[in-house]
Write a protein that holds these residues in place. Sequence first.
Motif, mmCIF file in Angstrom:
data_model
loop_
_atom_site.group_PDB
_atom_site.id
_atom_site.type_symbol
_atom_site.label_atom_id
_atom_site.label_comp_id
_atom_site.label_asym_id
_atom_site.label_seq_id
_atom_site.Cartn_x
_atom_site.Cartn_y
_atom_site.Cartn_z
ATOM 1 N N GLY A 276 24.876 121.353 0.332
ATOM 2 C CA GLY A 276 24.874 122.068 -0.939
ATOM 3 C C GLY A 276 25.978 123.109 -1.019
ATOM 4 N N LEU A 277 26.205 123.835 0.067
ATOM 5 C CA LEU A 277 27.280 124.831 0.065
ATOM 6 C C LEU A 277 28.644 124.175 -0.099
ATOM 7 C CD1 LEU A 277 26.082 127.265 2.890
ATOM 8 C CD2 LEU A 277 26.243 127.750 0.434
ATOM 9 N N ILE A 278 28.827 123.026 0.547
ATOM 10 C CA ILE A 278 30.097 122.307 0.408
ATOM 11 C C ILE A 278 30.298 121.871 -1.041
ATOM 12 C CG2 ILE A 278 31.359 120.225 1.076
ATOM 13 C CD1 ILE A 278 30.049 120.435 3.811
ATOM 14 N N ILE A 279 29.250 121.334 -1.656
ATOM 15 C CA ILE A 279 29.348 120.854 -3.037
ATOM 16 C C ILE A 279 29.663 122.007 -3.988
ATOM 17 C CG2 ILE A 279 28.014 119.883 -4.955
ATOM 18 C CD1 ILE A 279 26.592 118.118 -2.940
ATOM 19 N N LEU A 280 28.973 123.146 -3.841
ATOM 20 C CA LEU A 280 29.201 124.275 -4.736
ATOM 21 C C LEU A 280 30.613 124.835 -4.566
ATOM 22 C CD1 LEU A 280 25.796 126.184 -4.523
ATOM 23 C CD2 LEU A 280 26.580 124.598 -6.275
ATOM 24 N N GLY A 281 31.063 124.960 -3.311
ATOM 25 C CA GLY A 281 32.420 125.440 -3.083
ATOM 26 C C GLY A 281 33.459 124.504 -3.662
ATOM 27 N N ALA A 282 33.223 123.198 -3.502
ATOM 28 C CA ALA A 282 34.171 122.212 -4.024
ATOM 29 C C ALA A 282 34.190 122.219 -5.549
ATOM 30 C CB ALA A 282 33.811 120.822 -3.509
ATOM 31 N N TYR A 283 33.030 122.375 -6.179
ATOM 32 C CA TYR A 283 32.990 122.396 -7.645
ATOM 33 C C TYR A 283 33.728 123.616 -8.193
ATOM 34 C CZ TYR A 283 30.204 118.489 -9.306
ATOM 35 O OH TYR A 283 29.788 117.232 -9.683
ATOM 36 N N THR B 74 29.377 126.824 -13.498
ATOM 37 C CA THR B 74 29.931 125.798 -12.619
ATOM 38 C C THR B 74 28.971 125.472 -11.488
ATOM 39 O OG1 THR B 74 32.167 126.593 -13.110
ATOM 40 C CG2 THR B 74 31.901 125.219 -11.156
ATOM 41 N N PHE B 75 28.316 126.480 -10.921
ATOM 42 C CA PHE B 75 27.348 126.254 -9.846
ATOM 43 C C PHE B 75 26.084 125.574 -10.372
ATOM 44 C CE2 PHE B 75 29.120 130.136 -7.416
ATOM 45 C CZ PHE B 75 30.090 129.332 -6.838
ATOM 46 N N TRP B 76 25.677 125.945 -11.574
ATOM 47 C CA TRP B 76 24.418 125.433 -12.115
ATOM 48 C C TRP B 76 24.491 123.927 -12.380
ATOM 49 C CZ3 TRP B 76 19.499 126.427 -12.442
ATOM 50 C CH2 TRP B 76 18.718 125.737 -13.365
ATOM 51 N N GLY B 77 25.647 123.443 -12.811
ATOM 52 C CA GLY B 77 25.786 122.020 -13.147
ATOM 53 C C GLY B 77 25.372 121.086 -12.027
ATOM 54 N N PRO B 78 26.046 121.117 -10.865
ATOM 55 C CA PRO B 78 25.657 120.193 -9.797
ATOM 56 C C PRO B 78 24.313 120.523 -9.166
ATOM 57 C CG PRO B 78 27.365 121.696 -9.034
ATOM 58 C CD PRO B 78 27.230 121.908 -10.513
#
Length: 454
Positions: free
Chosen positions: A306-313, A74-78
């Motif tokens: 980036g942290l916001i995006i990873l947490g949201a994903y 999940t983290f790797w995708g975005p």
Amino acid sequence: MIAIIFLLGLLGVVVVTAATGGVQLPIAEIMGLIAIFCLFFGAGVHVATVLGVLAVITGFLFSERPFWLFAGQTFWGPSSNFVLIAVPLFLLMGEILLRAGLSDRLYKSLNVWLNRTPGGLLHTNIASCALFSAISGSSVATAATMGSVALPYFKDSQYNERMVLGSLAAGGAMGNLIPPGITFIVYGLITETSVGDLYLAALLPSVLVTLLFAGVIVLHGLRHPIDRPPAVAFSEKIRSLAGLGPTIVLIVLVLGSIYGGFATPTEAAALGVSGAALFALREGKLNLRMLSACAEATARNTALLGLIILGAYLLNYVLTLINVPQALAEIIGNLPLPPWAIMLAIIGMYFALGTFMEGFSMIITTVPVIFPIIVALGYDPIWFGVVVTMLVEIAQISPPDGTVMYVLQGMRPKGGPITDVFAGVMPFLLAYLLAVALLLFIPEIALWPVEMLR
């Protein structure tokens, strides 16, 4: 308080509809999520941490599958998406322009042309923010850059300080709406929508918002006239246009390469950074110390996003596992209301969220849930991308949590209450809401350029 009441009312309608319609709604999961989110958010925990912790808690409490086995994927995708590389590149370009002094030249050039109009320098605030937005892609970066340049011009002047702050906040808020806005990149990444088409669709709405802001300033200038500066010779005005040169060249380089089909948004951002570096070299400002400061500021902001995006994903992945987005989409899509009424409810929800939630976080956390509903109602995804970006920009200038307003408050040379910024931005906030209403009733404002070039 109004936001909480609105959201609870909307949730109540959804729950009642689910109960009467026989839809299996994960009410316990939704109420738990809302409670935990409000607790963390009210405690002042950073939004990236809130999203990540919320995902972990939700997964352990409600998911029957071992979600942690898929966290890495999940983290790797975005994080490996090529489109997302444009975000740090646009941020870097803005940092270089600020430290090279090119934003100051932009403001001075526009000031020569606009300082004798009703409203005077307030028009320069809007125009300079609009042009800088076309190369920065960030509301906060635009507000911070043009605020640092513009505020000294108003020291000991006749201008109303609240309107000065309000115009800079409203102009800065356009940073994400005017291409190449970063929000469009994130929206395109989440919804798999063409970023180039989103940029095209944002052109006329950007012009509309700028004209509405100018109208607000004209009305203020006519009601509260001030002494006009001496007239400037037309030849001097022509010579002043040289200060616009770097900005215009970068706009053509970035947007022209995208619209011309020569580059993707990511490649165009790289071209913009190269162009900004060349202009900084021409000004004699390009050195290792300057580049180090630009890189440090860019890395800090990129890491934050980036942290916001990873947490949201991760949170979105867990919510999908427990069927929350699917159930909400089915229920709201089946409400006994016409599509336009549901759309108004969604817009109202975003406006309510914007009073206490940061705009970028808002789009990351809500679009995955709202987007299937929009598609099911028959609305164009590109049109909705422009609308939701405008709502995010409204969130940036919505008291009490508008990020752009706090940026300007921190830059005030003499200080003062934050309520000055709140009061000054209100006329522009109403103008922005009017623009959203026009886009809702006349969607061709956004879709016509896209349809013409397809």
